[in-house]
Design a protein around this motif. Structure first.
Motif, short mmCIF file in Angstrom:
data_model
loop_
_atom_site.label_atom_id
_atom_site.label_comp_id
_atom_site.label_asym_id
_atom_site.label_seq_id
_atom_site.Cartn_x
_atom_site.Cartn_y
_atom_site.Cartn_z
N PHE A 1 38.47 36.79 36.63
CA PHE A 1 38.68 38.23 36.52
C PHE A 1 37.49 39.06 36.97
N ASN A 2 36.40 38.43 37.40
CA ASN A 2 35.19 39.21 37.67
C ASN A 2 35.07 39.67 39.12
N HIS A 3 35.88 39.14 40.02
CA HIS A 3 35.67 39.52 41.43
C HIS A 3 36.63 40.61 41.90
N LEU A 4 37.51 41.07 41.03
CA LEU A 4 38.35 42.22 41.32
C LEU A 4 37.99 43.37 40.39
N GLY A 5 38.08 44.59 40.88
CA GLY A 5 37.84 45.75 40.05
C GLY A 5 38.97 45.97 39.06
N TYR A 6 38.69 46.74 38.03
CA TYR A 6 39.70 46.96 36.98
C TYR A 6 40.96 47.58 37.57
N HIS A 7 40.82 48.48 38.55
CA HIS A 7 41.99 49.12 39.15
C HIS A 7 42.81 48.12 39.96
N GLN A 8 42.14 47.12 40.55
CA GLN A 8 42.87 46.09 41.30
C GLN A 8 43.61 45.16 40.35
N ILE A 9 42.99 44.83 39.22
CA ILE A 9 43.68 44.02 38.22
C ILE A 9 44.91 44.75 37.69
N GLU A 10 44.78 46.05 37.55
CA GLU A 10 45.90 46.86 37.06
C GLU A 10 47.02 46.97 38.09
N GLU A 11 46.65 47.23 39.34
CA GLU A 11 47.64 47.60 40.35
C GLU A 11 48.19 46.42 41.15
N ASP A 12 47.46 45.33 41.23
CA ASP A 12 47.83 44.24 42.14
C ASP A 12 48.56 43.10 41.47
N ARG A 13 48.91 43.22 40.21
CA ARG A 13 49.66 42.15 39.56
C ARG A 13 51.07 42.07 40.14
N ARG A 14 51.51 40.85 40.39
CA ARG A 14 52.83 40.63 40.98
C ARG A 14 53.46 39.40 40.33
N PRO A 15 54.79 39.31 40.33
CA PRO A 15 55.45 38.11 39.80
C PRO A 15 55.20 36.92 40.71
N ALA A 16 55.33 35.74 40.14
CA ALA A 16 55.16 34.51 40.92
C ALA A 16 56.12 34.51 42.10
N GLY A 17 55.60 34.10 43.26
CA GLY A 17 56.42 34.04 44.46
C GLY A 17 56.42 35.29 45.29
N ALA A 18 55.87 36.39 44.79
CA ALA A 18 55.83 37.63 45.57
C ALA A 18 54.95 37.42 46.80
N PRO A 19 55.40 37.87 47.98
CA PRO A 19 54.64 37.62 49.20
C PRO A 19 53.27 38.28 49.23
N ASP A 20 53.10 39.37 48.46
CA ASP A 20 51.81 40.06 48.44
C ASP A 20 51.02 39.78 47.17
N ARG A 21 51.31 38.65 46.53
CA ARG A 21 50.57 38.29 45.31
C ARG A 21 49.12 37.98 45.65
N ARG A 22 48.19 38.47 44.84
CA ARG A 22 46.77 38.29 45.08
C ARG A 22 46.25 37.03 44.39
N ALA A 23 45.23 36.46 44.99
CA ALA A 23 44.58 35.27 44.42
C ALA A 23 43.50 35.69 43.44
N LEU A 24 43.33 34.88 42.42
CA LEU A 24 42.25 35.09 41.45
C LEU A 24 41.53 33.77 41.24
N GLY A 25 40.24 33.77 41.48
CA GLY A 25 39.45 32.55 41.34
C GLY A 25 39.18 32.20 39.89
N ILE A 26 39.13 30.90 39.61
CA ILE A 26 38.87 30.38 38.27
C ILE A 26 37.88 29.23 38.42
N ALA A 27 36.80 29.26 37.64
CA ALA A 27 35.80 28.21 37.71
C ALA A 27 35.39 27.80 36.31
N GLY A 28 35.27 26.51 36.08
CA GLY A 28 34.86 26.00 34.78
C GLY A 28 34.68 24.51 34.81
N ASP A 29 34.09 23.98 33.74
CA ASP A 29 33.77 22.56 33.67
C ASP A 29 34.69 21.78 32.74
N ASP A 30 35.50 22.48 31.96
CA ASP A 30 36.35 21.83 30.95
C ASP A 30 37.80 21.85 31.43
#
Length: 216
Positions: free
Chosen positions: A131-160
């Protein structure tokens, strides 16, 4: 863990925290919200900005959560009691960005990303960076259902692995295509100054860019 869905507690009710709490409520999660004050101080803002979220004291919100989202002002992070977070999955949605935050000595450690420092402080938690590489307005406005052609990617990183699985489902349910990296250290590619930072991208473009070596 909750049998239906993990309980989400968001620490911080600024722009990012409010958007994430609202998105989680809309995705069907039980959501708690906490900030520096107590529940009475948050009742109005939660009812208006994130209806459905339960205002709580910070320690109680952490204790009740399966996933804790850190969306705090960065200078407040070092004041958190690490013992609260033992055994918890912690999503680090914060950034250390000196032009915005000023110099934060706590986060000035050679060779470590900000989320690795968060993990060092919360030593008994499983920290996941997202959630840190998109701005709050992008998180608000760019959410889309699964399979939507304009769905945005969100990176996830962790060790567990378990933490990554749960957070991946959380990201997907909120409305983004999760792209999981192999370690918390690889989350450096989400930080300010990197190609994906602040840029809404589809999965293919995002994956290609994070495959490049991070600047720091």
């Amino acid at each position: 863990m909750n049998d239906i869905a993990p309980v989400i507690s968001v620490l911080g009710v600024g722009r990012v925290g409010s958007v994430l709490a609202r998105a989680a409520v809309e995705a069907g999660y039980q959501v708690n919200a906490a900030a520096s004050g107590g529940p009475a101080d948050l009742e109005l803002i939660t009812s208006i900005v994130m209806p459905g979220a339960e205002p709580m004291w910070a320690a109680d919100a952490v204790a009740a959560a399966d996933i804790v989202v850190l969306a705090l002002p960065l200078h407040r992070f070092a004041t958190l009691d690490p013992t609260w977070f033992a055994g918890k999955i912690v999503v680090d949605a914060m950034n250390y960005w000196e032009p915005i935050d000023g110099r934060q000595e706590f986060f000035e450690r050679d060779g470590l990303s900000s989320s690795e420092i968060v993990q060092q402080h919360l030593v008994s938690a499983a920290v996941v960076k997202t959630f840190n590489h998109l701005g709050y307005h992008q998180i608000e406005e760019d959410r889309r259902p699964a399979g939507a052609p304009d769905r945005r990617a969100l990176g996830i990183a962790g060790d567990d692995a378990e933490a990554l699985d749960l957070v991946t489902t959380f990201v997907d349910r909120i409305g983004f295509d999760p792209v999981v990296l192999g370690s918390l250290r690889e989350g450096r590619s989400f930080q300010p100054g990197e190609p994906v930072f602040g840029t809404p991208l589809g999965r293919a473009e995002f994956t290609a860019l994070v495959a490049q070596p991070a600047a720091a």
